[in-house]
Design a protein around this motif. Structure first.
Motif, PDB file in Angstrom:
ATOM      1  N   ASN A 197      -0.063  -9.496  10.577  1.00  0.00           N
ATOM      2  CA  ASN A 197      -1.546  -9.607  11.307  1.00  0.00           C
ATOM      3  C   ASN A 197      -1.830  -8.309  11.946  1.00  0.00           C
ATOM      4  O   ASN A 197      -2.320  -8.679  13.098  1.00  0.00           O
ATOM      5  CB  ASN A 197      -1.333 -10.929  12.116  1.00  0.00           C
ATOM      6  CG  ASN A 197      -0.924 -12.162  11.631  1.00  0.00           C
ATOM      7  OD1 ASN A 197      -1.320 -12.396  10.376  1.00  0.00           O
ATOM      8  ND2 ASN A 197      -0.220 -13.069  12.071  1.00  0.00           N
ATOM      9  N   GLU A 198      -1.698  -7.369  11.487  1.00  0.00           N
ATOM     10  CA  GLU A 198      -2.204  -6.096  11.823  1.00  0.00           C
ATOM     11  C   GLU A 198      -1.474  -5.495  13.115  1.00  0.00           C
ATOM     12  O   GLU A 198      -1.868  -4.426  13.582  1.00  0.00           O
ATOM     13  CB  GLU A 198      -3.621  -6.028  11.868  1.00  0.00           C
ATOM     14  CG  GLU A 198      -4.515  -6.294  10.652  1.00  0.00           C
ATOM     15  CD  GLU A 198      -6.137  -6.312  10.841  1.00  0.00           C
ATOM     16  OE1 GLU A 198      -6.562  -5.749  11.873  1.00  0.00           O
ATOM     17  OE2 GLU A 198      -6.681  -6.907  10.087  1.00  0.00           O
ATOM     18  N   ARG A 225       0.781  -1.195  -0.017  1.00  0.00           N
ATOM     19  CA  ARG A 225       0.050   0.044   0.075  1.00  0.00           C
ATOM     20  C   ARG A 225       1.014   1.293   0.249  1.00  0.00           C
ATOM     21  O   ARG A 225       1.996   1.130   0.172  1.00  0.00           O
ATOM     22  CB  ARG A 225      -1.057   0.088   1.427  1.00  0.00           C
ATOM     23  CG  ARG A 225      -1.781  -1.037   1.428  1.00  0.00           C
ATOM     24  CD  ARG A 225      -2.990  -0.961   0.442  1.00  0.00           C
ATOM     25  NE  ARG A 225      -4.246  -1.919   0.669  1.00  0.00           N
ATOM     26  CZ  ARG A 225      -4.071  -3.228   0.315  1.00  0.00           C
ATOM     27  NH1 ARG A 225      -3.296  -3.547  -0.652  1.00  0.00           N
ATOM     28  NH2 ARG A 225      -5.224  -3.923   0.391  1.00  0.00           N
ATOM     29  N   GLU A 264       3.049  -0.618  -3.956  1.00  0.00           N
ATOM     30  CA  GLU A 264       2.372  -1.588  -5.022  1.00  0.00           C
ATOM     31  C   GLU A 264       2.891  -1.312  -6.229  1.00  0.00           C
ATOM     32  O   GLU A 264       2.834  -2.122  -7.087  1.00  0.00           O
ATOM     33  CB  GLU A 264       1.013  -1.495  -4.935  1.00  0.00           C
ATOM     34  CG  GLU A 264       0.268  -0.345  -5.297  1.00  0.00           C
ATOM     35  CD  GLU A 264       0.086   0.561  -4.129  1.00  0.00           C
ATOM     36  OE1 GLU A 264      -0.467   1.622  -4.517  1.00  0.00           O
ATOM     37  OE2 GLU A 264       0.662   0.567  -3.116  1.00  0.00           O
ATOM     38  N   GLN A 271      -0.918 -18.798   7.285  1.00  0.00           N
ATOM     39  CA  GLN A 271      -2.121 -17.835   7.184  1.00  0.00           C
ATOM     40  C   GLN A 271      -1.528 -16.267   7.655  1.00  0.00           C
ATOM     41  O   GLN A 271      -2.610 -15.638   7.875  1.00  0.00           O
ATOM     42  CB  GLN A 271      -3.366 -18.318   7.602  1.00  0.00           C
ATOM     43  CG  GLN A 271      -3.974 -19.771   7.051  1.00  0.00           C
ATOM     44  CD  GLN A 271      -4.100 -19.612   5.609  1.00  0.00           C
ATOM     45  OE1 GLN A 271      -4.697 -18.357   5.197  1.00  0.00           O
ATOM     46  NE2 GLN A 271      -3.502 -20.653   4.776  1.00  0.00           N
ATOM     47  N   ASN A 314      -0.797 -12.544   7.545  1.00  0.00           N
ATOM     48  CA  ASN A 314      -1.033 -11.559   6.750  1.00  0.00           C
ATOM     49  C   ASN A 314       0.251 -10.614   7.117  1.00  0.00           C
ATOM     50  O   ASN A 314       0.311  -9.938   8.291  1.00  0.00           O
ATOM     51  CB  ASN A 314      -2.238 -10.969   6.801  1.00  0.00           C
ATOM     52  CG  ASN A 314      -2.629  -9.742   6.058  1.00  0.00           C
ATOM     53  OD1 ASN A 314      -2.072  -9.793   4.899  1.00  0.00           O
ATOM     54  ND2 ASN A 314      -3.256  -8.716   6.399  1.00  0.00           N
ATOM     55  N   LEU A 357       1.679  -6.772   5.641  1.00  0.00           N
ATOM     56  CA  LEU A 357       1.543  -5.710   4.852  1.00  0.00           C
ATOM     57  C   LEU A 357       2.528  -4.674   4.998  1.00  0.00           C
ATOM     58  O   LEU A 357       3.292  -4.547   6.101  1.00  0.00           O
ATOM     59  CB  LEU A 357       0.402  -5.341   5.644  1.00  0.00           C
ATOM     60  CG  LEU A 357      -0.399  -4.052   4.841  1.00  0.00           C
ATOM     61  CD1 LEU A 357      -0.951  -4.152   3.446  1.00  0.00           C
ATOM     62  CD2 LEU A 357      -1.654  -3.579   5.817  1.00  0.00           C
ATOM     63  N   LYS A 406      -1.660  -4.961  -5.388  1.00  0.00           N
ATOM     64  CA  LYS A 406      -1.621  -4.617  -3.892  1.00  0.00           C
ATOM     65  C   LYS A 406      -1.768  -5.802  -2.986  1.00  0.00           C
ATOM     66  O   LYS A 406      -1.250  -5.952  -2.183  1.00  0.00           O
ATOM     67  CB  LYS A 406      -2.813  -3.843  -3.619  1.00  0.00           C
ATOM     68  CG  LYS A 406      -2.867  -2.322  -4.200  1.00  0.00           C
ATOM     69  CD  LYS A 406      -3.904  -1.455  -3.538  1.00  0.00           C
ATOM     70  CE  LYS A 406      -3.503  -0.026  -4.198  1.00  0.00           C
ATOM     71  NZ  LYS A 406      -4.906   0.868  -3.631  1.00  0.00           N
ATOM     72  N   LYS A 407      -2.325  -6.960  -3.762  1.00  0.00           N
ATOM     73  CA  LYS A 407      -2.365  -8.216  -2.770  1.00  0.00           C
ATOM     74  C   LYS A 407      -2.014  -9.433  -3.514  1.00  0.00           C
ATOM     75  O   LYS A 407      -2.332  -9.794  -4.552  1.00  0.00           O
ATOM     76  CB  LYS A 407      -4.117  -8.363  -2.374  1.00  0.00           C
ATOM     77  CG  LYS A 407      -4.368  -9.549  -1.522  1.00  0.00           C
ATOM     78  CD  LYS A 407      -5.753  -9.382  -0.835  1.00  0.00           C
ATOM     79  CE  LYS A 407      -5.897 -10.558   0.144  1.00  0.00           C
ATOM     80  NZ  LYS A 407      -7.165 -10.278   0.638  1.00  0.00           N
ATOM     81  N   HIS A 408      -1.027  -9.983  -2.892  1.00  0.00           N
ATOM     82  CA  HIS A 408      -0.663 -11.262  -3.545  1.00  0.00           C
ATOM     83  C   HIS A 408      -0.704 -12.482  -2.315  1.00  0.00           C
ATOM     84  O   HIS A 408      -0.603 -12.158  -1.181  1.00  0.00           O
ATOM     85  CB  HIS A 408       0.943 -11.208  -3.404  1.00  0.00           C
ATOM     86  CG  HIS A 408       1.407 -10.034  -4.416  1.00  0.00           C
ATOM     87  ND1 HIS A 408       1.798 -10.251  -5.580  1.00  0.00           N
ATOM     88  CD2 HIS A 408       1.553  -8.551  -4.183  1.00  0.00           C
ATOM     89  CE1 HIS A 408       2.165  -8.994  -6.366  1.00  0.00           C
ATOM     90  NE2 HIS A 408       2.090  -8.139  -5.404  1.00  0.00           N
ATOM     91  N   GLN A 409      -1.166 -13.726  -3.036  1.00  0.00           N
ATOM     92  CA  GLN A 409      -1.437 -14.764  -1.976  1.00  0.00           C
ATOM     93  C   GLN A 409      -0.190 -15.695  -2.278  1.00  0.00           C
ATOM     94  O   GLN A 409       0.212 -16.034  -3.623  1.00  0.00           O
ATOM     95  CB  GLN A 409      -2.527 -15.336  -2.363  1.00  0.00           C
ATOM     96  CG  GLN A 409      -3.043 -16.723  -1.789  1.00  0.00           C
ATOM     97  CD  GLN A 409      -3.398 -16.465  -0.243  1.00  0.00           C
ATOM     98  OE1 GLN A 409      -4.054 -15.436  -0.261  1.00  0.00           O
ATOM     99  NE2 GLN A 409      -3.321 -17.265   0.639  1.00  0.00           N
TER     100      GLN A 409
END
Length: 91
Positions: free
Chosen positions: A62-63, A2, A6, A79, A81, A83, A13-16
């Motif tokens: 994870n935030e 973000r 990106e 799992q 996350n 960012l 913006k989002k990659h798995q």
């Protein structure tokens, strides 16, 4: 990714991501190396400095701020996350 980060990754913006198996658990240090080799499309100096992210890139796991999680030594869990937010702006 973000805040403009990106743009270094083809605007995505989002990659798995599924990381390859390795003998040692994945940590953020190894994740950054993998991102640089496999995902970063241009201007690596705007994302990385040495083996870490450059100043001005906020990292959340994870935030939560990665500084609370051990930064480069944080062992990734299934799992998680992660960012990356650029706080750098042109002017």
């Amino acid at each position: 990714f973000r805040g403009g980060a990106e743009l270094l990754f083809d605007g995505v913006k989002k990659h798995q991501v599924t990381l390859p198996c390795q003998p040692e658990p994945w940590d953020i240090r190894n994740l950054l190396k993998w991102i640089k080799q496999n995902m970063l499309k241009e201007r690596p100096e705007l994302f990385m400095q040495g083996e870490t992210v450059r100043p001005g890139i906020l990292v959340l796991i994870n935030e939560a701020d990665w500084e609370l999680m051990g930064e480069l030594d944080y062992k990734l869990q299934d799992q998680d996350n992660v960012l990356f937010i650029s706080t750098l702006h042109g002017g």
